[in-house]
Motif scaffolding. Structure first.
Motif, PDB file in Angstrom:
ATOM      1  N   ALA A   1      17.803   4.875   2.640  1.00 39.20           N
ATOM      2  CA  ALA A   1      18.919   5.628   1.433  1.00 39.20           C
ATOM      3  C   ALA A   1      19.775   4.584   1.231  1.00 39.20           C
ATOM      4  CB  ALA A   1      19.549   6.723   2.414  1.00 39.20           C
ATOM      5  N   GLU A   2      19.859   3.799   1.622  1.00 37.40           N
ATOM      6  CA  GLU A   2      20.322   2.322   1.063  1.00 37.40           C
ATOM      7  C   GLU A   2      19.701   1.125   0.928  1.00 37.40           C
ATOM      8  OE1 GLU A   2      23.730   2.817   1.145  1.00 37.40           O
ATOM      9  OE2 GLU A   2      23.388   4.769   1.974  1.00 37.40           O
ATOM     10  N   ARG A   3      18.669   1.521   0.295  1.00 37.47           N
ATOM     11  CA  ARG A   3      17.612   0.613   0.222  1.00 37.47           C
ATOM     12  C   ARG A   3      18.133  -0.150  -1.424  1.00 37.47           C
ATOM     13  NH1 ARG A   3      14.611   4.800  -0.678  1.00 37.47           N
ATOM     14  NH2 ARG A   3      13.698   5.308  -2.609  1.00 37.47           N
ATOM     15  N   PRO A   4      18.042  -1.732  -1.574  1.00 35.25           N
ATOM     16  CA  PRO A   4      18.457  -2.130  -3.006  1.00 35.25           C
ATOM     17  C   PRO A   4      16.819  -1.348  -3.801  1.00 35.25           C
ATOM     18  CG  PRO A   4      17.775  -3.880  -1.047  1.00 35.25           C
ATOM     19  CD  PRO A   4      17.233  -2.340  -0.606  1.00 35.25           C
ATOM     20  N   ASP A   5      17.008  -2.459  -5.124  1.00 29.79           N
ATOM     21  CA  ASP A   5      15.895  -2.113  -5.951  1.00 29.79           C
ATOM     22  C   ASP A   5      15.343  -4.062  -5.420  1.00 29.79           C
ATOM     23  OD1 ASP A   5      14.826  -1.914  -8.343  1.00 29.79           O
ATOM     24  OD2 ASP A   5      16.126  -1.597  -9.620  1.00 29.79           O
ATOM     25  N   TYR A   6      13.879  -3.028  -5.261  1.00 34.28           N
ATOM     26  CA  TYR A   6      12.783  -4.415  -5.256  1.00 34.28           C
ATOM     27  C   TYR A   6      12.054  -5.041  -6.613  1.00 34.28           C
ATOM     28  CZ  TYR A   6      13.848  -3.814  -0.427  1.00 34.28           C
ATOM     29  OH  TYR A   6      15.166  -4.038   0.593  1.00 34.28           O
ATOM     30  N   ARG A   7      12.223  -3.906  -7.911  1.00 27.93           N
ATOM     31  CA  ARG A   7      11.680  -3.869  -9.107  1.00 27.93           C
ATOM     32  C   ARG A   7      12.292  -5.427  -9.339  1.00 27.93           C
ATOM     33  NH1 ARG A   7      12.676   1.990 -11.572  1.00 27.93           N
ATOM     34  NH2 ARG A   7      15.409   0.758 -10.353  1.00 27.93           N
ATOM     35  N   PRO A   8      12.922  -5.876  -9.814  1.00 27.01           N
ATOM     36  CA  PRO A   8      12.989  -7.667 -10.292  1.00 27.01           C
ATOM     37  C   PRO A   8      12.613  -8.815  -9.560  1.00 27.01           C
ATOM     38  CG  PRO A   8      15.307  -6.721 -10.195  1.00 27.01           C
ATOM     39  CD  PRO A   8      14.838  -5.202  -9.041  1.00 27.01           C
TER      40      PRO A   8
ATOM     41  N   ALA B   1       1.163  -1.119  -0.082  1.00 28.49           N
ATOM     42  CA  ALA B   1      -0.134  -0.526  -0.148  1.00 28.49           C
ATOM     43  C   ALA B   1       1.131   1.522   0.162  1.00 28.49           C
ATOM     44  CB  ALA B   1      -0.871  -0.071   1.510  1.00 28.49           C
ATOM     45  N   ASP B   2       0.299   2.297  -1.059  1.00 26.64           N
ATOM     46  CA  ASP B   2       1.618   3.656  -0.723  1.00 26.64           C
ATOM     47  C   ASP B   2       2.368   3.355  -0.945  1.00 26.64           C
ATOM     48  OD1 ASP B   2      -1.194   5.726  -0.804  1.00 26.64           O
ATOM     49  OD2 ASP B   2      -1.905   4.121   0.235  1.00 26.64           O
ATOM     50  N   THR B   3       3.459   2.534  -1.752  1.00 26.81           N
ATOM     51  CA  THR B   3       4.691   2.039  -1.472  1.00 26.81           C
ATOM     52  C   THR B   3       4.847   2.454  -2.823  1.00 26.81           C
ATOM     53  OG1 THR B   3       6.232   0.848  -0.305  1.00 26.81           O
ATOM     54  CG2 THR B   3       4.341  -0.333  -1.423  1.00 26.81           C
ATOM     55  N   PHE B   4       6.923   1.548  -2.875  1.00 26.04           N
ATOM     56  CA  PHE B   4       7.569   1.854  -4.174  1.00 26.04           C
ATOM     57  C   PHE B   4       8.457   1.302  -3.604  1.00 26.04           C
ATOM     58  CE2 PHE B   4       9.465   5.588  -2.553  1.00 26.04           C
ATOM     59  CZ  PHE B   4      10.769   5.516  -2.740  1.00 26.04           C
ATOM     60  N   PRO B   5       9.468   0.684  -4.645  1.00 28.06           N
ATOM     61  CA  PRO B   5      10.520  -0.393  -4.972  1.00 28.06           C
ATOM     62  C   PRO B   5      11.758  -0.177  -4.982  1.00 28.06           C
ATOM     63  CG  PRO B   5       8.946  -0.957  -6.850  1.00 28.06           C
ATOM     64  CD  PRO B   5       8.586  -0.078  -6.574  1.00 28.06           C
ATOM     65  N   ALA B   6      11.462   1.295  -6.388  1.00 30.74           N
ATOM     66  CA  ALA B   6      12.600   1.596  -6.900  1.00 30.74           C
ATOM     67  C   ALA B   6      13.871   1.691  -5.533  1.00 30.74           C
ATOM     68  CB  ALA B   6      12.449   3.020  -7.092  1.00 30.74           C
ATOM     69  N   PRO B   7      14.766   1.874  -6.176  1.00 34.25           N
ATOM     70  CA  PRO B   7      15.982   2.056  -4.731  1.00 34.25           C
ATOM     71  C   PRO B   7      16.066   3.759  -5.037  1.00 34.25           C
ATOM     72  CG  PRO B   7      16.796   1.964  -6.931  1.00 34.25           C
ATOM     73  CD  PRO B   7      15.861   0.940  -7.180  1.00 34.25           C
ATOM     74  N   GLU B   8      17.291   4.321  -3.840  1.00 33.78           N
ATOM     75  CA  GLU B   8      17.695   5.283  -4.160  1.00 33.78           C
ATOM     76  C   GLU B   8      17.921   6.219  -4.317  1.00 33.78           C
ATOM     77  OE1 GLU B   8      15.821   8.029  -2.887  1.00 33.78           O
ATOM     78  OE2 GLU B   8      16.063   7.644  -1.064  1.00 33.78           O
ATOM     79  N   THR B   9      17.776   7.306  -5.498  1.00 39.49           N
ATOM     80  CA  THR B   9      18.797   8.279  -6.413  1.00 39.49           C
ATOM     81  C   THR B   9      19.444   8.575  -5.285  1.00 39.49           C
ATOM     82  OG1 THR B   9      17.525  10.024  -6.266  1.00 39.49           O
ATOM     83  CG2 THR B   9      16.607   8.146  -7.802  1.00 39.49           C
ATOM     84  N   PRO B  10      20.770   8.931  -6.194  1.00 39.75           N
ATOM     85  CA  PRO B  10      21.838   9.803  -5.584  1.00 39.75           C
ATOM     86  C   PRO B  10      21.475  11.300  -4.673  1.00 39.75           C
ATOM     87  CG  PRO B  10      22.287   9.074  -7.553  1.00 39.75           C
ATOM     88  CD  PRO B  10      20.693   8.744  -7.094  1.00 39.75           C
TER      89      PRO B  10
END
Length: 270
Positions: free
Chosen positions: A185-192, A114-123
């Motif tokens: 800030a260090e989260r990985p990319d959860y899209r895959p 809910a109201d979230t997103f999977p992309a990693p943080e940008t610089p």
């Protein structure tokens, strides 16, 4: 050892209903889920922890990764002898839910994002989150809470909802919130990961959410192989509080379609 988490554990764990685990967002606590705990504990076991650094759980300064939060929840569920469950998370809680699925996919019978997103943080986002962590440590939570209240919930939200959300934010430990911000800030990319989720999934988003707008939810829905998308009208980032009846209706429909389990499969062997 994971910190002992404060939690609410309400309802009866009786097959075929699968326990429902609710993961709150930042900078909130388990009372964020009060309408859902009340509604669903009449038919199943509902567990809502305070994440480390939030609510009544211990504060761990420094940096708390999303994987740390996920491991805390898994350890709590082991302690409560809950082997499999439906997992629901909102905002940061949704990212924690994704990480928990990454680590323990066989335990998750259904996934609600809910109201979230999977992309990693940008610089730039990494710098901004660390700067905000510094600010919260220096100034406390109140100024931040005042600034973001009408983005967390819509400006037209009910006064009692605004008061609840503001109270959660100002009650949060600035050390705990800062540690979570540094971890995010260090989260990985959860899209895959989403493309490999085999459990049924539900993606929910408030129609007026500025933090995680509808296109983000649509992208997650497209990535998840077995998912439904529901947009809650008249809500922003916290539709479960702003429009609880509608949110609960959507969640109930999803839970009704989760496969039943056989008696005896709801606890992890000791």
């Amino acid at each position: 050892m994971a910190p002992f988490l404060a939690y609410e554990d309400k309802g009866v764990d009786t097959p075929p209903a699968v326990p429902l685990v609710l993961v709150h967002g930042h900078p909130f606590d388990r009372t964020m889920w009060a309408p859902q705990i009340e509604a669903f504990s009449t038919s199943r076991r509902v567990i809502a922890p305070d994440l480390r650094g939030y609510g009544a759980s211990p504060v761990v300064p420094g940096i708390t990764l999303l994987s740390d939060f996920a491991q805390d929840i898994a350890a709590l569920l082991d302690e409560l002898k809950v082997a499999d469950f439906v997992l629901a998370g909102l905002s940061m809680g949704g990212q924690i839910a994704m990480d928990l699925y990454r680590q323990f996919p066989d335990r998750v019978r259904g996934l609600v994002l809910a109201d979230t997103f999977p992309a990693p943080e940008t610089p730039g986002g990494r710098l901004a989150r660390n700067a905000m962590a510094d600010r919260l440590l220096a100034e406390g939570m109140r100024g931040y809470a005042d600034e973001v209240l009408e983005k967390m919930v819509a400006p037209y939200a009910a006064p009692e909802v605004k008061a609840h959300v503001h109270r959660m934010m100002t009650s949060t430990s600035s050390e705990g919130a800062a540690a979570a911000l540094r971890g995010r800030a260090e989260r990985p990319d959860y899209r895959p990961l989403l493309t490999r989720v085999t459990a049924p999934a539900l993606v929910v988003v408030g129609e007026d959410d500025e933090y995680t707008p509808v296109p983000d939810a649509e992208a997650m829905h497209a990535a998840l192989p077995h998912s439904a998308l529901r947009i809650v009208e008249g809500a922003a980032h916290l539709p479960n509080l702003e429009r609880p009846d509608e949110f609960n209706r959507v969640l109930a429909e999803f839970l009704a379609n989760i496969g039943t389990r056989s008696p005896g499969t709801g606890t992890r062997p000791t």
